[in-house]
Every structure is written in structure tokens, then in C-alpha cells.
Design an enzyme around this catalytic site. Structure first.
Site, PDB file in Angstrom:
ATOM      1  N   ARG A 154     -65.236  44.828  24.736  1.00  0.00           N
ATOM      2  CA  ARG A 154     -65.748  45.396  25.981  1.00  0.00           C
ATOM      3  C   ARG A 154     -66.399  46.764  25.718  1.00  0.00           C
ATOM      4  O   ARG A 154     -67.604  46.906  25.742  1.00  0.00           O
ATOM      5  CB  ARG A 154     -64.599  45.517  27.000  1.00  0.00           C
ATOM      6  CG  ARG A 154     -65.037  45.640  28.452  1.00  0.00           C
ATOM      7  CD  ARG A 154     -65.405  47.028  28.854  1.00  0.00           C
ATOM      8  NE  ARG A 154     -64.323  47.981  28.658  1.00  0.00           N
ATOM      9  CZ  ARG A 154     -64.477  49.286  28.732  1.00  0.00           C
ATOM     10  NH1 ARG A 154     -65.653  49.813  28.987  1.00  0.00           N
ATOM     11  NH2 ARG A 154     -63.457  50.106  28.525  1.00  0.00           N
ATOM     12  N   ASP A 155     -65.586  47.742  25.393  1.00  0.00           N
ATOM     13  CA  ASP A 155     -66.080  49.112  25.240  1.00  0.00           C
ATOM     14  C   ASP A 155     -67.076  49.208  24.082  1.00  0.00           C
ATOM     15  O   ASP A 155     -68.015  50.005  24.124  1.00  0.00           O
ATOM     16  CB  ASP A 155     -64.892  50.050  24.966  1.00  0.00           C
ATOM     17  CG  ASP A 155     -65.146  51.451  25.477  1.00  0.00           C
ATOM     18  OD1 ASP A 155     -66.246  51.709  25.961  1.00  0.00           O
ATOM     19  OD2 ASP A 155     -64.230  52.291  25.375  1.00  0.00           O
ATOM     20  N   HIS A 215     -56.611  56.302  25.407  1.00  0.00           N
ATOM     21  CA  HIS A 215     -57.885  55.730  24.953  1.00  0.00           C
ATOM     22  C   HIS A 215     -58.749  56.886  24.451  1.00  0.00           C
ATOM     23  O   HIS A 215     -59.227  57.698  25.240  1.00  0.00           O
ATOM     24  CB  HIS A 215     -58.488  55.013  26.177  1.00  0.00           C
ATOM     25  CG  HIS A 215     -59.845  54.424  26.007  1.00  0.00           C
ATOM     26  ND1 HIS A 215     -60.049  53.062  25.960  1.00  0.00           N
ATOM     27  CD2 HIS A 215     -61.077  54.984  25.929  1.00  0.00           C
ATOM     28  CE1 HIS A 215     -61.350  52.816  25.865  1.00  0.00           C
ATOM     29  NE2 HIS A 215     -61.989  53.964  25.840  1.00  0.00           N
ATOM     30  N   HIS A 230     -61.977  58.373  22.231  1.00  0.00           N
ATOM     31  CA  HIS A 230     -63.244  58.194  21.515  1.00  0.00           C
ATOM     32  C   HIS A 230     -63.293  59.230  20.395  1.00  0.00           C
ATOM     33  O   HIS A 230     -62.780  60.343  20.539  1.00  0.00           O
ATOM     34  CB  HIS A 230     -64.423  58.346  22.460  1.00  0.00           C
ATOM     35  CG  HIS A 230     -64.660  57.133  23.296  1.00  0.00           C
ATOM     36  ND1 HIS A 230     -65.779  56.368  23.203  1.00  0.00           N
ATOM     37  CD2 HIS A 230     -63.877  56.525  24.226  1.00  0.00           C
ATOM     38  CE1 HIS A 230     -65.709  55.352  24.047  1.00  0.00           C
ATOM     39  NE2 HIS A 230     -64.552  55.415  24.689  1.00  0.00           N
ATOM     40  N   CYS A 263     -70.610  55.747  25.370  1.00  0.00           N
ATOM     41  CA  CYS A 263     -70.372  55.892  26.801  1.00  0.00           C
ATOM     42  C   CYS A 263     -71.727  56.147  27.451  1.00  0.00           C
ATOM     43  O   CYS A 263     -72.417  57.081  27.064  1.00  0.00           O
ATOM     44  CB  CYS A 263     -69.401  57.032  27.083  1.00  0.00           C
ATOM     45  SG  CYS A 263     -69.148  57.278  28.844  1.00  0.00           S
ATOM     46  N   ASN A 308     -64.860  54.254  20.249  1.00  0.00           N
ATOM     47  CA  ASN A 308     -63.412  54.462  20.188  1.00  0.00           C
ATOM     48  C   ASN A 308     -63.034  54.668  18.731  1.00  0.00           C
ATOM     49  O   ASN A 308     -63.749  54.261  17.831  1.00  0.00           O
ATOM     50  CB  ASN A 308     -62.681  53.222  20.678  1.00  0.00           C
ATOM     51  CG  ASN A 308     -62.857  53.041  22.159  1.00  0.00           C
ATOM     52  OD1 ASN A 308     -63.815  52.434  22.589  1.00  0.00           O
ATOM     53  ND2 ASN A 308     -61.957  53.597  22.914  1.00  0.00           N
TER      54      ASN A 308
END
Ligand code: ZN
Length: 314
Positions: A15-16, A215, A217, A248, A257
């Protein structure tokens, strides 16, 4: 050093990571559904018990995630029942899509930056969370689990350090809705270890009914130190991304991440159990590298495991 015996890692690369991928012309790079399903199977095989499988954002805004419904349908029955797949959603429509494709867990998100929220949504972060009430009601009716994420609870490019009272107000808005699983997401990569330690200690003491995910980054190379700081404050659940993939859309220069294999390797060497096979994760990241067609931000992928080096020097 005060460290946990074991931690849980959620893989968020599907996803990210993938939501930010572009091809060489700058268009969205969309992986094939069958490739995503294969990656999910490999992640479950590597030992992951929590995986963020995609999102139900508008397909025009995030075309990389447009097939998440199809991925969820195709993976059903192909991985063990105890693997939790979660999907990021923006609103009620997201919970309805979750129901339609059999997703059992969804995650909402709000930005902790008041300025960001007021500018983009014309409401405060707490008002945004209160607006999720319909999502929670629908999810409860259909036995879909729901969790909440707070992005930039440490700092944001709009306001700098986020005041703790602002974070508390958002946590309280989530708890009021009955959402007890909360993720603190340093999407801007601006958090630093002493601040992470203090905020983690604070929220754990003030809201013992909540369970937490962190979470980080690795935008400025501080994510691993932040994980260590969070563990020292008693946190045991962390997101990471294969090969450090991601970014992002709101934050200029944002990196991905922290890389999953780097985190799992460090935890392995510290004697902290994850239940995940780092060698299998490295193989997955190499495959991802081929699929996205560029190098990944991963130390362990470049250098290999420390373990594999011992005895190789003449
Ligand atoms: Zn993120």
C-alpha cells in the site's frame, strides 16, 4: 537495555510503497493484480501475520491501488486464516467496498496538522475523526474491524513540532468512536528519538485501553533510531516496507518507510523475535525491485546479513 522479547511487524509495501510508484514518464506505475496476489502469498509464507494489502482511495487519485478489491477477492482462502489483511480507507464508501470484497479490517487516517486539515478539508483533525462515525457504525454492523491512524503526530511541514494536546485530542476522538487500535505515523519523516520516546510513554500511560502501531518513514535516516526509542518506551508493533519503498504525496522529498529487511535483520541480531524469515523478505524485495524497475533504499539488500559474512574473510 530495556527491549521487548518479541515485536509484530506489519508489511505496508503493497500500500504505502506501491501507491507512490511512477514509471519513467511520471505516470502511475500499476502492478498487475496477479503480481500483487503472488507478493501477498510470499509475505504470508515469510511469516507475516499483519499485512496492509492496499487502499480504497478513489481510483483516479491513486490508480496504483484501483485493483485492491480484486486482490482481496483473489487472495481469499490462499493464505492462513491467522494472517490479518488490512486496507486503508478514506470514508464510508471504503467500508462498503471492504464488505463487498471480503476485507475484514480497515484503517482510517487523519492528519494531526491542524493547518493541513483546515486548508484541505476545512475542519479540525478532531472534527475529521468525529465524521468517521458512519464508518464505525457500518463496520460494526458487518463485523469489520476498524483501526485509526494519525499522520504527523510528531511534526509536520506546516507547523513543525505537533503539540501533544493536539495528538491527545485526536486519540480521544478515536477512542470516543470505539476505535482502540491507533497508529502513529511519521509520514513526514521529521520525528526524532527523544520525542518519540516521550510521546510513546505519554500515550501508553494516558490511554492504557489503546493498542499502538508506530509507522516511521526514513526520510532523514532516523527511522531505525525512532523504532529503538519506541521499543524502549514499551511499543511492540511497527510498520515497515519491503525495500524501503514509498513516499508521501503531501510531503516534498519524502522517502519510504523504513525497510522491512533492515528492521527484521536488526531485531534478529538483537534477539527480538518477529516470526518473520528475513531471507524470504530479502527475496521478496529483490522481486519488487525488478517489478518497479529501480533501486531500493535497503541496507541489508546491498550488504547481506551480518550472519552470512562471518567466516567469509580470509
Ligand atoms: Zn507511510
Amino acid at each position: 537495555m530495556n527491549l521487548p522479547d518479541s515485536v509484530r511487524i506489519c508489511e505496508v509495501g503493497l500500500r504505502d510503497g506501491l501507491q507512490n510508484e511512477k514509471d519513467k514518464d511520471g505516470n502511475a506505475l500499476v502492478l498487475k493484480t496477479e503480481d500483487k496476489v503472488e507478493i501477498l502469498k510470499s509475505l504470508a509464507d515469510a511469516g507475516y501475520k499483519v499485512i496492509e494489502a492496499g487502499s480504497f482511495m478513489h481510483p483516479k487519485r491513486v490508480p496504483q491501488m484501483a485493483d485492491t478489491d480484486e486482490v482481496m477477492k483473489q487472495i481469499a482462502g490462499k493464505i492462513p486464516d491467522d494472517v490479518e489483511l488490512r486496507v486503508l480507507i478514506p470514508n464510508l464508501k471504503g467500508v462498503q467496498r471492504a464488505l463487498d470484497c471480503g476485507a475484514k479490517k480497515v484503517k482510517l487516517n487523519v492528519s494531526a496538522s491542524r493547518m493541513h486539515n483546515l486548508k484541505n478539508l476545512n475542519r479540525t483533525p478532531e472534527e475529521s475523526v468525529a465524521g468517521f462515525e458512519d464508518c464505525v457504525k457500518f463496520a460494526n454492523e458487518h463485523k469489520i474491524e476498524i483501526s485509526g491512524s494519525i499522520s504527523m503526530p510528531f511534526a509536520s511541514p506546516w507547523e513543525g513540532r505537533t503539540p501533544v494536546e493536539d495528538v491527545d485530542a485526536i486519540i480521544e476522538a478515536y477512542l470516543k468512536l470505539g476505535i482502540n487500535e491507533i497508529s502513529l505515523s511519521d509520514a513526514s519523516g521529521m520525528a526524532v528519538p527523544n520525542q518519540v520516546f516521550d510521546l510513546c510513554e505519554h500515550v501508553r500511560a494516558k490511554y492504557p485501553q489503546a493498542t499502538w502501531w508506530l509507522h516511521f518513514h526514513n526520510t532523514r535516516g532516523v527511522a531505525m533510531a525512532n523504532i529503538l526509542a519506541a521499543m524502549q518506551a514499551g511499543m511492540t508493533q511497527f510498520d515497515s516496507s519491503f525495500g524501503g519503498l514509498g513516499g508521501c504525496p503531501f510531503v516534498p522529498g519524502a522517502a519510504g518507510n523504513i525497510s522491512s529487511e533492515d528492521v527484521i535483520h536488526m531485531l534478529d541480531e538483537c534477539g527480538i523475535r518477529t516470526g518473520i524469515d528475513v531471507v524470504k523478505v530479502m527475496a521478496i524485495s529483490r522481486k519488487i525491485k525488478d517489478l518497479v524497475g529501480h533501486n531500493l533504499e535497503s541496507y541489508v539488500l546491498r550488504a547481506g546479513r551480518s550472519k552470512d559474512l562471518i567466516g567469509t574473510q580470509g
